[in-house]
Design a protein around this motif. Structure first.
Motif, short mmCIF file in Angstrom:
data_model
loop_
_atom_site.label_atom_id
_atom_site.label_comp_id
_atom_site.label_asym_id
_atom_site.label_seq_id
_atom_site.Cartn_x
_atom_site.Cartn_y
_atom_site.Cartn_z
N ASP A 140 0.84 -1.19 0.00
CA ASP A 140 0.00 0.00 0.00
C ASP A 140 0.88 1.24 0.00
OD1 ASP A 140 0.84 0.40 2.70
OD2 ASP A 140 -0.85 -0.79 3.43
N VAL A 141 0.25 2.41 -0.07
CA VAL A 141 1.01 3.66 -0.15
C VAL A 141 1.81 3.90 1.13
CG1 VAL A 141 0.85 6.15 -0.43
CG2 VAL A 141 -0.60 4.66 -1.81
N LYS A 142 1.22 3.58 2.26
CA LYS A 142 1.92 3.79 3.54
C LYS A 142 3.22 3.01 3.58
CE LYS A 142 1.27 3.49 8.55
NZ LYS A 142 0.33 3.12 9.65
N GLN A 143 3.19 1.78 3.11
CA GLN A 143 4.41 0.96 3.10
C GLN A 143 5.42 1.49 2.08
OE1 GLN A 143 2.92 -3.02 2.44
NE2 GLN A 143 2.42 -3.33 4.62
N LEU A 144 4.93 2.05 0.98
CA LEU A 144 5.84 2.67 0.01
C LEU A 144 6.55 3.85 0.64
CD1 LEU A 144 7.01 3.10 -2.84
CD2 LEU A 144 4.98 4.46 -3.36
N VAL A 145 5.81 4.68 1.35
CA VAL A 145 6.40 5.85 2.01
C VAL A 145 7.47 5.40 3.01
CG1 VAL A 145 5.95 7.77 3.58
CG2 VAL A 145 4.36 7.29 1.69
N THR A 146 7.16 4.38 3.78
CA THR A 146 8.12 3.86 4.76
C THR A 146 9.38 3.35 4.07
OG1 THR A 146 6.34 3.22 6.28
CG2 THR A 146 8.49 2.16 6.59
N ALA A 148 10.53 4.19 1.08
CA ALA A 148 11.26 5.30 0.46
C ALA A 148 12.07 6.09 1.49
CB ALA A 148 10.28 6.22 -0.27
N ARG A 149 11.55 6.22 2.69
CA ARG A 149 12.26 6.96 3.73
C ARG A 149 13.42 6.15 4.32
NH1 ARG A 149 6.87 9.63 6.54
NH2 ARG A 149 6.71 11.39 5.08
N SER A 150 13.23 4.84 4.37
CA SER A 150 14.28 4.00 4.95
C SER A 150 15.38 3.65 3.94
CB SER A 150 13.68 2.71 5.52
OG SER A 150 13.07 1.94 4.48
N GLN A 151 15.05 3.77 2.64
CA GLN A 151 16.03 3.47 1.59
C GLN A 151 16.09 4.62 0.59
OE1 GLN A 151 15.34 -0.62 -0.07
NE2 GLN A 151 13.64 -0.64 1.38
N GLN A 178 5.71 14.22 1.49
CA GLN A 178 7.00 14.82 1.87
C GLN A 178 8.17 13.87 1.58
OE1 GLN A 178 6.41 16.05 5.98
NE2 GLN A 178 5.21 17.83 5.36
N LEU A 179 8.07 13.21 0.43
CA LEU A 179 9.15 12.34 -0.02
C LEU A 179 9.99 13.06 -1.06
CD1 LEU A 179 7.30 8.92 -0.50
CD2 LEU A 179 8.86 9.54 1.35
N SER A 180 11.10 12.42 -1.44
CA SER A 180 11.97 12.96 -2.49
C SER A 180 12.34 11.84 -3.46
CB SER A 180 13.23 13.58 -1.88
OG SER A 180 12.90 14.65 -1.02
N MET A 181 11.34 11.03 -3.83
CA MET A 181 11.62 9.97 -4.79
C MET A 181 12.07 10.58 -6.12
SD MET A 181 8.71 7.02 -4.28
CE MET A 181 7.31 8.13 -4.59
N VAL A 182 13.09 9.99 -6.70
CA VAL A 182 13.66 10.51 -7.96
C VAL A 182 12.80 10.04 -9.14
CG1 VAL A 182 15.66 10.44 -9.50
CG2 VAL A 182 15.98 10.53 -7.01
N HIS A 183 12.50 10.96 -10.02
CA HIS A 183 11.71 10.63 -11.21
C HIS A 183 12.61 10.04 -12.29
CE1 HIS A 183 9.83 12.10 -15.17
NE2 HIS A 183 9.13 11.06 -14.77
N GLY A 199 13.48 -4.75 -11.29
CA GLY A 199 13.91 -4.31 -9.98
C GLY A 199 14.67 -3.00 -9.97
N ASN A 200 14.61 -2.27 -11.08
CA ASN A 200 15.34 -1.01 -11.16
C ASN A 200 14.53 0.18 -10.66
OD1 ASN A 200 17.56 -2.31 -12.36
ND2 ASN A 200 16.58 -2.21 -14.37
N LEU A 201 13.26 -0.04 -10.35
CA LEU A 201 12.39 1.02 -9.84
C LEU A 201 11.73 0.55 -8.55
CD1 LEU A 201 10.56 2.02 -13.16
CD2 LEU A 201 12.33 3.36 -12.01
N MET A 202 11.56 1.48 -7.63
CA MET A 202 10.79 1.16 -6.42
C MET A 202 9.30 1.16 -6.73
SD MET A 202 10.87 2.98 -2.64
CE MET A 202 12.42 2.22 -2.18
N ALA A 203 8.88 2.05 -7.64
CA ALA A 203 7.47 2.15 -8.01
C ALA A 203 7.37 2.68 -9.43
CB ALA A 203 6.72 3.05 -7.05
N ALA A 204 6.20 2.54 -10.01
CA ALA A 204 5.95 3.07 -11.35
C ALA A 204 4.49 3.46 -11.47
CB ALA A 204 6.31 2.04 -12.41
N VAL A 205 4.24 4.50 -12.23
CA VAL A 205 2.86 4.95 -12.49
C VAL A 205 2.53 4.62 -13.93
CG1 VAL A 205 1.27 6.90 -12.50
CG2 VAL A 205 3.13 6.81 -10.81
#
Length: 327
Positions: A140-146, A148-151, A178-183, A199-205
């Motif tokens: 879920d989004v909450k786990q993505l935020v966690t 992204a902040r930890s890695q 309030q993240l800074s994920m790189v585009h 595995g080269n992306l943490m997430a994708a839209v």
């Protein structure tokens, strides 16, 4: 001799007084029509264009050929149509991105939508989806935020191009959380999802339809959808709003057909009517639904109204993230 002269004279007078015979306009079309898709082959725009091309060709009595012209954030193919002869033989089959977003995310787009293009038909829209690799622990989004902040060194997300709706959504997600994920931009959805699987992306839209085979194969996992309600094609995936992320409701790319400005209105109307007939066919609606698309189908004037409203909406949204360096 006198009788012959009088007969000829009367015939001449009669011909002069008769109403002029107007030259008949050539029927349209008399040769193949081209759909210019400004994205790469295999992407959603390409898939949907090919879905319409064959039956539209049958309706018109001439082949409809799909030409892919990707590049420059979808502006290469869009500009090619904007500059084409306005004769109905070169049409733009596109997602909404180069129509309502790129003009505000690119410093100088090589066309003016309202000056250079004519809406022909609005065909349907779809939700955008946030995906992760299925092997990740993110559900879920909450786990993505966690994550992204930890890695932070691995915190990135992919989109199908600079200035695309996926790009703007990703940056709004950054701001909202309030993240800074790189585009990481790609030239289309297919290569973007390939990198997510690798595995080269943490997430994708991305959209629903293009990603569907990878979701079914268990390679990627959808974690959130845009819109005010859950997508009918992904009923188990909660919306961003359900997960506490507001502002994602408007992100529903749509597909439409455009012609060069000054294309004769009868040609535009003919194309609009035939496309609307196709959209209303149950078989077409079922195939669009399988791609996650809610079918619409409009007249050219209705498509023009939708386009104007979308331009105004996205101008406002993009201003709210004006800090982004799109191009």
């Amino acid at each position: 001799m006198r009788r012959t002269f009088l007969t000829c004279a009367l015939a001449t007078v009669a011909a002069a007084m008769a109403p002029p015979v107007r030259a008949q306009a050539s029927p349209y079309p008399t040769r193949p029509v081209h759909f210019i898709v400004p994205a790469s082959a295999g992407g959603p725009g390409d898939v949907i264009a090919r879905l319409f091309a064959e039956p539209l060709g049958r309706a018109l009595g001439q082949p409809v050929i799909v030409d892919n012209k990707p590049g420059a954030s979808l502006t290469l193919g869009t500009a090619a149509v904007a500059q084409a002869q306005p004769d109905g033989y070169t049409l733009l089959f596109t997602t909404s991105t180069p129509i309502v977003m790129v003009p505000f995310t690119m410093k100088k787009a090589p066309y003016d939508v309202q000056r250079d293009l004519m809406p022909v038909a609005h065909l349907g829209s779809t939700a955008l989806v946030l995906y992760v690799n299925a092997s990740s622990a993110i559900h879920d989004v909450k786990q993505l935020v966690t994550a992204a902040r930890s890695q932070p060194q691995a915190a990135n997300y992919g989109s199908y191009g600079n200035g695309s709706s996926a790009h703007v959504l990703g940056e709004m997600l950054n701001r909202q959380t309030q993240l800074s994920m790189v585009h990481v931009p790609y030239k289309g959805v297919a290569p973007e999802l390939q990198d997510l699987v690798a595995g080269n992306l943490m997430a994708a839209v991305a959209d629903i339809g293009t990603a569907a085979p990878l979701v079914k194969a268990g390679r990627i996992r959808p974690v959130a959808v845009t819109g005010t309600k859950r997508a009918s094609a992904l009923p188990d995936v909660p919306t961003f709003a359900e997960q506490g992320i507001s502002g994602m409701e408007p992100f529903s790319p749509w597909w439409g057909v455009f012609a060069p400005a000054q294309t004769p209105q009868p040609i535009v109307n003919q194309l609009s009517v035939e496309l609307s007939k196709l959209v209303r066919q149950p078989e077409m609606q079922a195939r669009l639904f399988a791609l996650g698309i809610d079918a619409t189908g409009t007249t050219s004037s209705q498509a023009a109204e939708i386009t104007r409203a979308e331009i105004a909406k996205w101008q406002s949204i993009i201003r709210s993230v004006s800090y982004i360096n799109f191009e």
